[in-house]
Design a protein around this motif. Structure first.
Motif, PDB file in Angstrom:
ATOM      1  N   ASN A  20     -43.028 -82.390  51.337  1.00  0.00           N
ATOM      2  CA  ASN A  20     -41.699 -81.823  51.467  1.00  0.00           C
ATOM      3  C   ASN A  20     -41.801 -80.452  51.096  1.00  0.00           C
ATOM      4  N   SER A  21     -41.644 -79.490  51.877  1.00  0.00           N
ATOM      5  CA  SER A  21     -41.505 -78.102  51.545  1.00  0.00           C
ATOM      6  C   SER A  21     -40.275 -77.470  51.142  1.00  0.00           C
ATOM      7  N   LYS A  22     -39.256 -78.301  51.365  1.00  0.00           N
ATOM      8  CA  LYS A  22     -37.839 -77.923  51.201  1.00  0.00           C
ATOM      9  C   LYS A  22     -37.393 -77.598  49.577  1.00  0.00           C
ATOM     10  N   VAL A  23     -37.735 -78.380  48.671  1.00  0.00           N
ATOM     11  CA  VAL A  23     -37.405 -78.233  47.465  1.00  0.00           C
ATOM     12  C   VAL A  23     -38.176 -77.525  46.584  1.00  0.00           C
ATOM     13  N   SER A  24     -37.476 -76.597  45.913  1.00  0.00           N
ATOM     14  CA  SER A  24     -38.172 -75.278  45.235  1.00  0.00           C
ATOM     15  C   SER A  24     -38.811 -75.581  43.776  1.00  0.00           C
ATOM     16  N   LYS A  25     -38.237 -76.640  43.193  1.00  0.00           N
ATOM     17  CA  LYS A  25     -38.665 -76.848  41.900  1.00  0.00           C
ATOM     18  C   LYS A  25     -39.777 -78.024  42.207  1.00  0.00           C
ATOM     19  N   CYS A  26     -41.159 -77.802  41.636  1.00  0.00           N
ATOM     20  CA  CYS A  26     -42.080 -78.410  41.724  1.00  0.00           C
ATOM     21  C   CYS A  26     -42.755 -78.879  40.501  1.00  0.00           C
ATOM     22  N   ALA A  27     -43.528 -80.120  40.558  1.00  0.00           N
ATOM     23  CA  ALA A  27     -44.138 -80.538  39.547  1.00  0.00           C
ATOM     24  C   ALA A  27     -45.263 -81.164  39.913  1.00  0.00           C
ATOM     25  N   SER A  28     -46.362 -81.488  39.070  1.00  0.00           N
ATOM     26  CA  SER A  28     -47.473 -82.601  39.524  1.00  0.00           C
ATOM     27  C   SER A  28     -47.973 -83.310  38.326  1.00  0.00           C
ATOM     28  N   VAL A  29     -48.350 -84.546  38.516  1.00  0.00           N
ATOM     29  CA  VAL A  29     -48.935 -85.334  37.545  1.00  0.00           C
ATOM     30  C   VAL A  29     -50.281 -85.896  37.973  1.00  0.00           C
ATOM     31  N   LEU A  30     -51.028 -86.228  37.077  1.00  0.00           N
ATOM     32  CA  LEU A  30     -52.237 -86.869  37.330  1.00  0.00           C
ATOM     33  C   LEU A  30     -52.455 -88.191  36.790  1.00  0.00           C
ATOM     34  N   PRO A  61     -49.928 -87.605  32.395  1.00  0.00           N
ATOM     35  CA  PRO A  61     -50.064 -86.201  32.043  1.00  0.00           C
ATOM     36  C   PRO A  61     -49.448 -85.255  33.290  1.00  0.00           C
ATOM     37  N   GLY A  62     -48.964 -84.254  33.034  1.00  0.00           N
ATOM     38  CA  GLY A  62     -48.616 -83.194  34.288  1.00  0.00           C
ATOM     39  C   GLY A  62     -47.223 -82.562  33.787  1.00  0.00           C
ATOM     40  N   GLY A  63     -46.576 -81.717  34.710  1.00  0.00           N
ATOM     41  CA  GLY A  63     -45.566 -81.068  34.433  1.00  0.00           C
ATOM     42  C   GLY A  63     -45.219 -80.191  35.519  1.00  0.00           C
ATOM     43  N   LYS A  64     -44.408 -79.348  35.161  1.00  0.00           N
ATOM     44  CA  LYS A  64     -43.833 -78.235  36.179  1.00  0.00           C
ATOM     45  C   LYS A  64     -44.865 -77.199  36.729  1.00  0.00           C
ATOM     46  N   GLN A  65     -44.706 -76.873  37.844  1.00  0.00           N
ATOM     47  CA  GLN A  65     -45.692 -75.707  38.398  1.00  0.00           C
ATOM     48  C   GLN A  65     -45.241 -74.400  37.789  1.00  0.00           C
ATOM     49  N   SER A  67     -45.778 -70.159  38.306  1.00  0.00           N
ATOM     50  CA  SER A  67     -46.188 -69.170  39.182  1.00  0.00           C
ATOM     51  C   SER A  67     -47.669 -68.726  39.449  1.00  0.00           C
ATOM     52  N   ASN A  68     -48.505 -68.935  38.347  1.00  0.00           N
ATOM     53  CA  ASN A  68     -49.835 -68.809  38.197  1.00  0.00           C
ATOM     54  C   ASN A  68     -50.898 -69.802  39.075  1.00  0.00           C
ATOM     55  N   ASP A  69     -50.213 -71.116  39.283  1.00  0.00           N
ATOM     56  CA  ASP A  69     -50.788 -72.053  39.953  1.00  0.00           C
ATOM     57  C   ASP A  69     -51.012 -71.722  41.146  1.00  0.00           C
ATOM     58  N   GLU A  70     -52.284 -72.462  41.754  1.00  0.00           N
ATOM     59  CA  GLU A  70     -52.504 -72.021  43.162  1.00  0.00           C
ATOM     60  C   GLU A  70     -51.998 -73.180  43.895  1.00  0.00           C
ATOM     61  N   ASN A  71     -51.817 -74.204  43.405  1.00  0.00           N
ATOM     62  CA  ASN A  71     -51.296 -75.396  44.276  1.00  0.00           C
ATOM     63  C   ASN A  71     -50.745 -76.452  43.233  1.00  0.00           C
ATOM     64  N   SER A  72     -50.418 -77.382  43.893  1.00  0.00           N
ATOM     65  CA  SER A  72     -49.656 -78.505  43.125  1.00  0.00           C
ATOM     66  C   SER A  72     -51.006 -79.209  42.447  1.00  0.00           C
ATOM     67  N   LEU A  73     -52.225 -79.411  42.940  1.00  0.00           N
ATOM     68  CA  LEU A  73     -53.266 -79.919  42.366  1.00  0.00           C
ATOM     69  C   LEU A  73     -53.790 -79.062  41.012  1.00  0.00           C
ATOM     70  N   SER A  74     -53.721 -77.580  41.294  1.00  0.00           N
ATOM     71  CA  SER A  74     -53.835 -76.860  40.062  1.00  0.00           C
ATOM     72  C   SER A  74     -52.932 -77.266  39.063  1.00  0.00           C
ATOM     73  N   THR A  75     -51.855 -77.446  39.336  1.00  0.00           N
ATOM     74  CA  THR A  75     -50.687 -77.643  38.239  1.00  0.00           C
ATOM     75  C   THR A  75     -51.158 -78.970  37.485  1.00  0.00           C
ATOM     76  N   ALA A  76     -51.346 -79.864  38.257  1.00  0.00           N
ATOM     77  CA  ALA A  76     -51.644 -81.514  37.598  1.00  0.00           C
ATOM     78  C   ALA A  76     -52.835 -81.142  36.517  1.00  0.00           C
ATOM     79  N   LEU A  77     -54.043 -80.510  37.160  1.00  0.00           N
ATOM     80  CA  LEU A  77     -55.080 -80.131  36.428  1.00  0.00           C
ATOM     81  C   LEU A  77     -54.917 -79.293  35.090  1.00  0.00           C
ATOM     82  N   ARG A  78     -54.187 -78.375  35.284  1.00  0.00           N
ATOM     83  CA  ARG A  78     -53.826 -77.386  33.946  1.00  0.00           C
ATOM     84  C   ARG A  78     -53.171 -78.129  33.046  1.00  0.00           C
ATOM     85  N   GLU A  79     -52.122 -78.828  33.655  1.00  0.00           N
ATOM     86  CA  GLU A  79     -51.293 -79.592  32.515  1.00  0.00           C
ATOM     87  C   GLU A  79     -51.887 -80.667  31.972  1.00  0.00           C
ATOM     88  N   THR A  80     -52.873 -81.217  32.422  1.00  0.00           N
ATOM     89  CA  THR A  80     -53.829 -82.396  32.224  1.00  0.00           C
ATOM     90  C   THR A  80     -54.517 -81.985  30.898  1.00  0.00           C
TER      91      THR A  80
END
Length: 112
Positions: A20-30, A61-65, A67-80
């Motif tokens: 889904n590319s229509k939602v502007s607030k993104c988060a990721s979990v591992l 573990p995870g959280g909000k994306q 602006s420095n995160d490259e993509n949703s996977l990098s968000t999940a890995l950083r937050e973890t």
């Protein structure tokens, strides 16, 4: 005979969830799977009761994306890494599950 971890890996290989590319607030979990003595365990965290959002809740573990995160996977890995100290180099991502919309309208992408 293949182990449970390999069965999980094989079942996720062919899963290609819609994005889904229509939602502007993104988060990721591992969803960390740990194998110990032939058994698979799912790691969960408990949020501190001092947190401003979701205090005391059990979560992945995870959280909000950021602006420095490259993509949703990098968000999940950083937050973890921030939450449980697991370095991204030690993570073997075996698949992605379907995105969900959280109660606070974040589009959450779960990685296994």
């Amino acid at each position: 005979m293949i182990g449970d971890g390999e069965k999980i890996r094989q079942s996720l290989v062919g899963h290609h969830p819609l994005r889904n590319s229509k939602v502007s607030k993104c988060a990721s979990v591992l969803i960390p799977l740990l194998e110990f003595e032939g058994e698979i365990y799912v790691m969960l965290t408990r949020r501190s009761s001092e947190m401003s959002s979701h205090p005391g809740q059990v979560s992945f573990p995870g959280g909000k994306q950021d602006s420095n995160d490259e993509n949703s996977l990098s968000t999940a890995l950083r937050e973890t890494h921030e939450e449980i100290g697991l370095p991204w180099e030690k993570v073997d991502v075996i698949g992605t599950l379907d995105q969900i919309l959280s109660l606070h309208y974040y589009l959450v992408t779960p990685y296994v």
